[in-house]
Design a protein around this motif. Structure first.
Motif, PDB file in Angstrom:
ATOM      1  N   ASN A 307     -24.836  38.293 -84.511  1.00 38.43           N
ATOM      2  CA  ASN A 307     -24.652  37.049 -85.248  1.00 38.43           C
ATOM      3  C   ASN A 307     -23.286  36.448 -84.986  1.00 38.43           C
ATOM      4  N   ALA A 308     -22.239  37.262 -85.124  1.00 40.53           N
ATOM      5  CA  ALA A 308     -20.883  36.729 -84.942  1.00 40.53           C
ATOM      6  C   ALA A 308     -20.701  36.197 -83.537  1.00 40.53           C
ATOM      7  N   THR A 309     -21.185  36.945 -82.554  1.00 33.54           N
ATOM      8  CA  THR A 309     -21.031  36.533 -81.159  1.00 33.54           C
ATOM      9  C   THR A 309     -21.796  35.247 -80.881  1.00 33.54           C
ATOM     10  N   LEU A 310     -23.082  35.196 -81.275  1.00 27.97           N
ATOM     11  CA  LEU A 310     -23.898  34.030 -80.991  1.00 27.97           C
ATOM     12  C   LEU A 310     -23.474  32.822 -81.818  1.00 27.97           C
ATOM     13  N   ASP A 311     -23.021  33.050 -83.041  1.00 27.85           N
ATOM     14  CA  ASP A 311     -22.598  31.933 -83.886  1.00 27.85           C
ATOM     15  C   ASP A 311     -21.486  31.145 -83.209  1.00 27.85           C
ATOM     16  N   SER A 312     -20.519  31.847 -82.638  1.00 23.41           N
ATOM     17  CA  SER A 312     -19.418  31.169 -81.946  1.00 23.41           C
ATOM     18  C   SER A 312     -19.950  30.341 -80.783  1.00 23.41           C
ATOM     19  N   LEU A 313     -20.872  30.942 -80.015  1.00 23.54           N
ATOM     20  CA  LEU A 313     -21.427  30.221 -78.875  1.00 23.54           C
ATOM     21  C   LEU A 313     -22.193  28.993 -79.331  1.00 23.54           C
ATOM     22  N   TYR A 314     -23.067  29.158 -80.321  1.00 28.32           N
ATOM     23  CA  TYR A 314     -23.884  28.039 -80.779  1.00 28.32           C
ATOM     24  C   TYR A 314     -23.035  26.912 -81.348  1.00 28.32           C
ATOM     25  N   MET A 315     -22.023  27.246 -82.129  1.00 29.15           N
ATOM     26  CA  MET A 315     -21.184  26.208 -82.716  1.00 29.15           C
ATOM     27  C   MET A 315     -20.406  25.464 -81.633  1.00 29.15           C
ATOM     28  N   THR A 316     -19.930  26.193 -80.646  1.00 34.05           N
ATOM     29  CA  THR A 316     -19.196  25.546 -79.558  1.00 34.05           C
ATOM     30  C   THR A 316     -20.092  24.572 -78.811  1.00 34.05           C
ATOM     31  N   ILE A 317     -21.305  24.988 -78.509  1.00 36.38           N
ATOM     32  CA  ILE A 317     -22.236  24.122 -77.780  1.00 36.38           C
ATOM     33  C   ILE A 317     -22.555  22.874 -78.585  1.00 36.38           C
ATOM     34  N   LEU A 318     -22.794  23.024 -79.890  1.00 34.55           N
ATOM     35  CA  LEU A 318     -23.112  21.863 -80.730  1.00 34.55           C
ATOM     36  C   LEU A 318     -21.948  20.884 -80.809  1.00 34.55           C
ATOM     37  N   GLN A 319     -20.739  21.403 -80.999  1.00 37.20           N
ATOM     38  CA  GLN A 319     -19.573  20.519 -81.109  1.00 37.20           C
ATOM     39  C   GLN A 319     -19.275  19.821 -79.796  1.00 37.20           C
ATOM     40  N   SER A 390     -32.815  33.429 -82.401  1.00 35.11           N
ATOM     41  CA  SER A 390     -31.538  33.515 -83.118  1.00 35.11           C
ATOM     42  C   SER A 390     -30.958  32.137 -83.427  1.00 35.11           C
ATOM     43  N   PHE A 391     -31.311  31.106 -82.643  1.00 34.02           N
ATOM     44  CA  PHE A 391     -30.763  29.771 -82.916  1.00 34.02           C
ATOM     45  C   PHE A 391     -31.320  29.176 -84.215  1.00 34.02           C
ATOM     46  N   PRO A 392     -32.652  29.190 -84.450  1.00 35.78           N
ATOM     47  CA  PRO A 392     -33.132  28.713 -85.757  1.00 35.78           C
ATOM     48  C   PRO A 392     -32.544  29.497 -86.923  1.00 35.78           C
ATOM     49  N   ASP A 393     -32.409  30.812 -86.757  1.00 37.44           N
ATOM     50  CA  ASP A 393     -31.809  31.615 -87.829  1.00 37.44           C
ATOM     51  C   ASP A 393     -30.402  31.130 -88.146  1.00 37.44           C
ATOM     52  N   PHE A 394     -29.679  30.764 -87.114  1.00 38.00           N
ATOM     53  CA  PHE A 394     -28.296  30.288 -87.285  1.00 38.00           C
ATOM     54  C   PHE A 394     -28.248  28.918 -87.952  1.00 38.00           C
ATOM     55  N   ILE A 395     -29.063  27.986 -87.483  1.00 36.72           N
ATOM     56  CA  ILE A 395     -28.915  26.586 -87.874  1.00 36.72           C
ATOM     57  C   ILE A 395     -29.324  26.337 -89.323  1.00 36.72           C
ATOM     58  N   VAL A 396     -30.197  27.188 -89.907  1.00 36.34           N
ATOM     59  CA  VAL A 396     -30.645  26.974 -91.293  1.00 36.34           C
ATOM     60  C   VAL A 396     -29.833  27.793 -92.301  1.00 36.34           C
ATOM     61  N   ASP A 397     -28.898  28.604 -91.816  1.00 38.30           N
ATOM     62  CA  ASP A 397     -28.107  29.478 -92.698  1.00 38.30           C
ATOM     63  C   ASP A 397     -26.733  28.870 -92.910  1.00 38.30           C
ATOM     64  N   PRO A 398     -26.442  28.339 -94.115  1.00 39.78           N
ATOM     65  CA  PRO A 398     -25.145  27.673 -94.331  1.00 39.78           C
ATOM     66  C   PRO A 398     -23.961  28.620 -94.238  1.00 39.78           C
ATOM     67  N   THR A 399     -24.191  29.927 -94.368  1.00 32.33           N
ATOM     68  CA  THR A 399     -23.080  30.873 -94.239  1.00 32.33           C
ATOM     69  C   THR A 399     -22.736  31.138 -92.778  1.00 32.33           C
ATOM     70  N   ARG A 400     -23.640  30.776 -91.882  1.00 35.14           N
ATOM     71  CA  ARG A 400     -23.380  30.958 -90.452  1.00 35.14           C
ATOM     72  C   ARG A 400     -23.087  29.626 -89.776  1.00 35.14           C
ATOM     73  N   CYS A 401     -23.914  28.625 -90.048  1.00 33.53           N
ATOM     74  CA  CYS A 401     -23.650  27.279 -89.530  1.00 33.53           C
ATOM     75  C   CYS A 401     -22.813  26.546 -90.570  1.00 33.53           C
ATOM     76  N   THR A 402     -21.506  26.723 -90.503  1.00 39.82           N
ATOM     77  CA  THR A 402     -20.608  26.228 -91.558  1.00 39.82           C
ATOM     78  C   THR A 402     -20.253  24.758 -91.412  1.00 39.82           C
ATOM     79  N   ASN A 403     -20.553  24.164 -90.278  1.00 40.15           N
ATOM     80  CA  ASN A 403     -20.282  22.747 -90.070  1.00 40.15           C
ATOM     81  C   ASN A 403     -21.468  21.951 -90.601  1.00 40.15           C
ATOM     82  N   LYS A 404     -21.267  21.206 -91.660  1.00 40.70           N
ATOM     83  CA  LYS A 404     -22.352  20.483 -92.322  1.00 40.70           C
ATOM     84  C   LYS A 404     -22.989  19.426 -91.425  1.00 40.70           C
TER      85      LYS A 404
END
Length: 1184
Positions: A307-319, A390-404
């Motif tokens: 989770n921690a590893t992928l969260d960083s990657l996913y957030m970077t890609i989205l931003q 893992s991407f859907p799990d990340f995007i719907v979890d406000p504790t992981r996808c912290t950027n509103k």
């Protein structure tokens, strides 16, 4: 392969694109995963190794990539028989019911020997592919493999992505029962170590036949080497395609990426997709990852912190994809992401655009910006899916996808999708969008698929099938915009929606949608409309499922007069038949009825309230096929009463059924034979079956009163009676052995229950309820636990029911139903509602919130728990005699079995109370009507059992022309010209109709008759003589048996022919048949019909001697113009279709309207239905 064989295989219901060669799946990069692949290949070639191989791996560890590579290699070696790549993104590839048929078809295509066995099987029984998993595996795969002797490998990938709510995988449960029978066949299975997958592989039969490889336990050095090689090769390929990338990336950058991947191939794959997109500068993309504020080398050092590893990657890609904040763009981004993540089925960019009211170009550009997180094709009509779960799990979890900006909130986005679906349907739906011809079943339209694809936009198809799946909570439906859109949809587009679902084969979605809407609506005006629409769907579910055009030919014309659906949509009706008489005013109180060809002995709800199990009654000689499959137990869908599966059983006579707590097992107790049989409902396979030993030398039969599973579901306790002695038995379900047998003292109440792994039961003695306990694991003599007081007016010989956990006792006294709280020593119910009729059966819901009671006058009373006790919640009507009502565990439904029928009521949807029903309940008995048509088809005469009234009906207007008070019990009726004849108790009376053709509807009585003939015949003293008396349609003859008791008729029983007007016996007939006599329409032949057999005589009149004689007709001769068959060559099929002489489908009768051939009367174009579950006979005029 022969073309005919290919045609058979094409018709088998299979999953699309499930084989390894389909789709855009990629195998392992050359040089990676070498050790793992070599190990699996060695297993596949060595048949001394276990038959099953489980590649166990966490998310992102590369299981599917390895499975793809193994499939390619084994195919190249000629070993691959079939492959099934599961996917949660596709309905068919996530449905366990499709796995075995799809594998079987692939085997048939690949092996001629297998095909030669499989094709004839499908031709002889096409429904095999829809049977239970156990039956599918056995008949479609195991038997053909054993007979053909094929050696092969079968691959099932990502089994964890299939929908399976059971604690142990159903596919693995079946596999474990059969792998030993096909030792030349190997199964390679991949899946995450989720609980149901782990439990499946731990099953004893499968565990000993399985080799397990835990992918995420592979040494980190080997995994990192493979990921490094993947990065190196991918960057080299990128440098080859793009200029200016020589010597890039640096070793330091490569080390950083490797550390960040933390052993996850999904991270490496997503990183390459992000960096290598053609619209971006690869160096800038890599730098973006390296300078990401969320990045830290510490993350990669924590083993598999995915989770921690992928969260960083996913957030970077989205931003990086969407840049700075922009409120308008951010909303579009979230809406697009929400459609991708929350859609019930994968949607294409064009479909998402249609639903969201956006441009396809805009949606595609937004999705292209995050292409590395998605599987996105250049074709905007191809479904888009997350690259990894893992991407859907990340995007719907406000504790992981912290950027509103990017967080997708399921409630708000479900609401948005629901609103979009309703708006699209309200704007787009119209009648007959597929331009189907009239009066056809869907299966008769050869190009239905092409028409559907051409006429129904994918977005509209999705909206019709899935709008209700976004109705996730009650707050959504109460949004003003949603409520008004829903009301408009039902008011204007409801039937057009049903058309679409019909042609898509998704009629079941209508039930789920309306049920979901009703549960979330409260006292809104829309609720009444939702309820009426729900009743329409339930009442005509078979019509809707079978033919979209017959929604207007059959369902709407047969809809009750007071239905809201009828009033809203009647201009759209296109009846091919005219309902002359008998159209109901309002809906029946029950929402569904199912009939079977033999009496139902037992019914039971599953603990989850999703299924109903029924067993047939009768001796072995009476056993017949239930709903198309031989056997004794049928599992029904608890919403539609459709058959889910059939369990074959040899037990007969008195039986009891019991579900295990998790609905996994079903056990039958057969007391006539002393058998205990248990089935696994996931697979349909028999777990155990034994014949119980006789209990004593004196008694040979145990009559079960109750049964209960242990909490773990492996032990079963039964409470029964041998003669007058209560006995307790404890069984091991899996082995089928009885571990304990104990007689008990006292008079048992009909309940047993489990408490802390001990069995408890209750008896009554000396004014008390005594609770006893026996250990399940180590049985002993019963121990007294407690004693509670009984009320003084309790009579153990009357109907009673005890609810153990609440210590409540429901029982009857003269004219009352009472509920006694034994622990509180007080009454919770003292009802006199049933005072005029005896209570015949009663039961509590499992949580004691509801008490249901049936009475001898066919009423059902449902009381609901309240703060002051129990209050009357519903009062219902049953159409079947000798019925037994049962309330579902969730309290939302009631079933009642009686005879060969089962009825279903809803306690949620609006229900007709007794006061709303105009037809007296005494009329609701089996075949209570007698009817005759006039030869000229102008009139019909109808009599009602015990009513002493005869009605003459004008067939043109459907209005009674004359009502006669006969003053006697009516046995037979007839009308010809202006003469009406009534055969009553001891006499025959004739009336002359008033002159003219108008509808006068006067009343006449027996004193107005013009002719009375008095009879002295034993039959007139019979209790049900109308069952054996027939009168010719020209009113000249009556045929009747000699004996007065129909049940004493035998093969040597003579029948007599009488003159109606003189009472003279004209001739006798040695019928040699059990059945009642029948005249043909012209009155010149009399027949006896006994099933498929028949025997007839021609009535010969000798004018010179004025003598009547009977001339036998040959056995191969058919009746000429029989009243029970159409003389105009209309036909009613076994499945309820009314066909014209040219085989045109005029009408599909709902189940409650159907009757046996002997309960139909034909008169030219007119058809009278006297059976069924309706309170009045139904008369139809059919299209010429």
């Amino acid at each position: 392969m022969k073309p005919a064989e290919a045609t058979v295989l094409d018709k088998v219901r299979c999953a699309q694109e499930a084989e390894y060669r389909h789709g855009d799946r990629k195998g392992c990069l050359k040089g990676t995963r070498g050790a793992v692949l070599d190990k699996i290949e060695l297993w596949a070639r060595d048949f001394h190794e276990p038959c099953v191989y489980w590649l166990n791996g966490l998310a992102g560890t590369g299981k599917s990539t390895i499975a793809q590579t193994i499939a390619e290699r084994i195919f190249a070696d000629g070993q691959l028989g079939a492959s099934f790549f599961c996917s949660r993104d596709f309905e068919d590839r996530s449905n366990i019911k499709f796995i075995f048929p799809t594998i079987a078809v692939q085997l048939a295509r690949n092996y001629a020997n297998f095909r030669s066995i499989f094709v004839p099987l499908i031709q002889s029984d096409p429904e095999t592919a829809r049977e239970s998993l156990y039956s599918q595996m056995d008949r479609l795969i195991v038997q053909p493999l054993k007979k053909s002797g094929i050696s092969t490998v079968i691959i099932i990938d990502a089994l964890d992505e299939c929908k399976d709510e059971e604690p142990a995988s159903a596919i693995l449960s079946v596999l474990g029962q059969f792998v030993s029978k096909i030792p030349k066949v190997k199964f390679f299975v991949t899946g995450r170590p989720e609980p149901r997958i782990r439990e499946g592989f731990r099953l004893p039969l499968l565990a000993e036949a399985t080799d397990v490889f835990v992918l995420h336990d592979v040494g980190p050095g080997l995994v990192n080497d493979d990921i490094r090689l993947f990065f190196k090769q991918s960057f080299q390929d990128l440098a080859y395609r793009r200029h200016g990338l020589d010597g890039w990336p640096t070793e330091k950058q490569m080390d950083f990426l490797l550390e960040r991947a933390a052993g996850l191939f999904v991270y490496a794959a997503a990183t390459i997709k992000f960096i290598g997109h053609r619209n971006n500068d690869p160096k800038e993309q890599l730098d973006c990852l390296l300078r990401s504020p969320e990045s830290s080398t510490r993350e990669g050092k924590i083993k598999l912190k995915a989770n921690a590893t992928l969260d960083s990657l996913y957030m970077t890609i989205l931003q990086e994809a969407f840049g700075d904040d922009d409120p308008e763009d951010d909303h579009k981004i979230r809406s697009t992401l929400g459609a991708v993540i929350l859609a019930a089925d994968p949607l294409s960019p064009s479909t998402i655009a249609t639903l969201l009211g956006s441009s396809t170009k805009g949606v595609f550009l937004r999705l292209s910006s995050i292409h590395s997180l998605l599987i996105l094709q250049e074709d905007t009509d191809s479904p888009v899916r997350p690259f990894h779960k893992s991407f859907p799990d990340f995007i719907v979890d406000p504790t992981r996808c912290t950027n509103k900006r990017f967080h997708v909130s399921p409630p708000s986005h479900h609401q948005e999708l629901l609103a979009s679906c309703l708006e699209l349907m309200n704007q787009t739906l119209k009648k007959n969008m597929c331009n189907l011809p009239d009066a056809v079943a869907n299966c008769e339209v050869d190009d239905l698929g092409e028409r559907t694809k051409r006429s129904l936009d994918p977005a509209l198809q999705y909206a019709c099938k899935s709008w209700h799946k976004h109705l996730v909570d009650e707050h959504i439906v109460h949004t003003p915009g949603i409520t008004s859109a829903l009301h408009l949809f039902l008011e204007k587009k409801f039937l057009f929606w049903l058309e679409v679902l019909s042609v898509l084969g998704a009629a079941r979605e209508a039930v789920g949608a309306l049920d979901a809407a009703a549960k979330r609506l409260e006292a809104l005006p829309t609720l009444d409309l939702v309820d009426d629409c729900f009743r329409f769907v339930m009442g005509f579910f078979e019509v809707i499922s079978t033919s979209s055009t017959h929604i207007y030919h059959s369902a709407l014309p047969l809809c009750p007069r007071q239905s809201m659906v009828r009033s809203l949509y009647e201009p759209h009706a296109r009846p091919l038949t005219r309902i002359v008489y008998g159209l109901p005013n309002s809906w029946e109180s029950s929402i569904a009825t199912a009939k079977f060809p033999i009496f139902i002995g037992t019914a039971i709800w599953s603990p989850c309230s999703r299924f109903i199990a029924i067993s047939q009654d009768g001796s072995p000689g009476e056993r017949v096929i239930l709903d198309g499959s031989p056997g004794g137990i049928v599992i029904l869908d608890a919403v539609t009463l459709e058959r889910v599966t059939t369990l074959r059983s040899s037990a007969y006579g008195d039986t009891r059924l019991i579900f295990s707590p998790n609905t996994r097992l079903l056990t039958l107790l057969g007391t006539t034979q002393g058998t205990v049989m248990s089935w696994d409902l996931q697979t349909g396979g028999l777990v155990s079956a034994i014949a119980a030993k006789r209990f004593t030398q004196t008694y040979s039969r145990e009559y079960p009163l109750a049964a209960m599973y242990s909490t773990c579901g492996t032990m079963l306790a039964t409470l029964g009676m041998i003669d007058s002695t209560p006995v307790i038995s404890i069984w091991n379900v899996l082995s089928g052995t009885r571990t304990h047998f104990q007689s008990v003292d006292g008079r048992p109440l009909n309940e047993i229950w489990v408490h802390c792994e001990c069995l408890r039961f209750a008896t009554t003695e000396s004014g008390s309820i005594v609770t006893w306990e026996i250990g399940l694991a180590s049985p002993h003599a019963p121990t007294r636990v407690e004693s509670l007081p009984l009320p003084d007016n309790f009579n153990p010989s009357r109907e009673s029911r005890f609810h153990p956990t609440s210590s409540r006792l429901a029982f009857t006294t003269e004219g009352s139903v009472l509920v006694w709280d034994a622990r509180g020593s007080k009454f919770l119910l003292e009802s006199t509602d049933v005072k005029d009729y005896r209570a015949t059966s009663m039961s509590f819901s499992p949580d004691s919130r509801f008490l249901v009671c049936g009475t001898e006058n066919l009423e059902i009373y449902l009381w609901k728990e309240s703060p002051t006790g129990y209050t009357l919640h519903r009062k219902l009507i049953s159409n079947t005699s000798d019925f037994k009502p049962l309330v579902s565990p969730n309290g939302e439904s009631i079933i009642a079995i009686g005879g060969s029928a089962i009825q279903l009521w809803s306690t949620i949807h609006s229900i007709i109370s007794l006061s709303d029903v105009s037809t007296p309940t005494s009329q609701r008995t089996d075949n209570p009507f007698i009817l005759g048509f006039s030869p000229g088809e102008a009139l019909a005469v109808i009599a009602r059992e015990e009513d002493e009234t005869v009605m003459v009906l004008d067939l043109k207007s459907g209005i009674p022309r004359l009502t006669i008070d006969t003053g006697m019990e009516v046995y037979a009726v007839g009308v010809a010209g202006s003469t009406v004849v009534v055969v009553g108790k001891g006499k025959i009376v004739t009336w002359s109709l008033p002159a003219g053709n108008g509808v006068l509807n006067p009343r006449a009585n027996v004193n107005d008759s013009v002719l009375t003939t008095t009879f002295d015949h034993p039959l007139f003293r019979a209790s049900e003589p109308w069952e054996s008396i027939s009168m010719s349609s020209d009113l000249r003859y009556i045929a009747m048996p000699e004996r007065s008791d129909l049940f004493t008729l035998s093969h040597d029983q003579p029948f007599y022919l009488y003159d109606v007007f003189t009472g003279q016996c004209l001739a006798s007939i040695g019928a040699d048949y059990y059945s009642r006599p029948r005249f043909t329409m012209d009155g010149r032949e009399v027949w006896f019909i006994d099933g498929a057999s028949h025997k007839g005589w021609k009535i010969i009149e000798d004018d010179e001697s004025n003598v009547i004689r009977l001339e036998p007709l040959s056995h191969d001769q058919q009746p000429s113009g029989p009243t029970w068959r159409s003389s105009c060559h209309y036909k009613v099929t076994n499945d309820g279709w009314v066909l014209s002489p040219s085989k045109k489908r005029l009408l599909l009768l709902p189940p409650s309207w159907r009757s046996d051939e002997e309960d139909r009367v034909w008169g030219g174009r007119f058809l009278a239905l006297l059976g069924g579950e309706l309170p009045e006979p139904v008369i139809l005029e059919l299209e010429e």
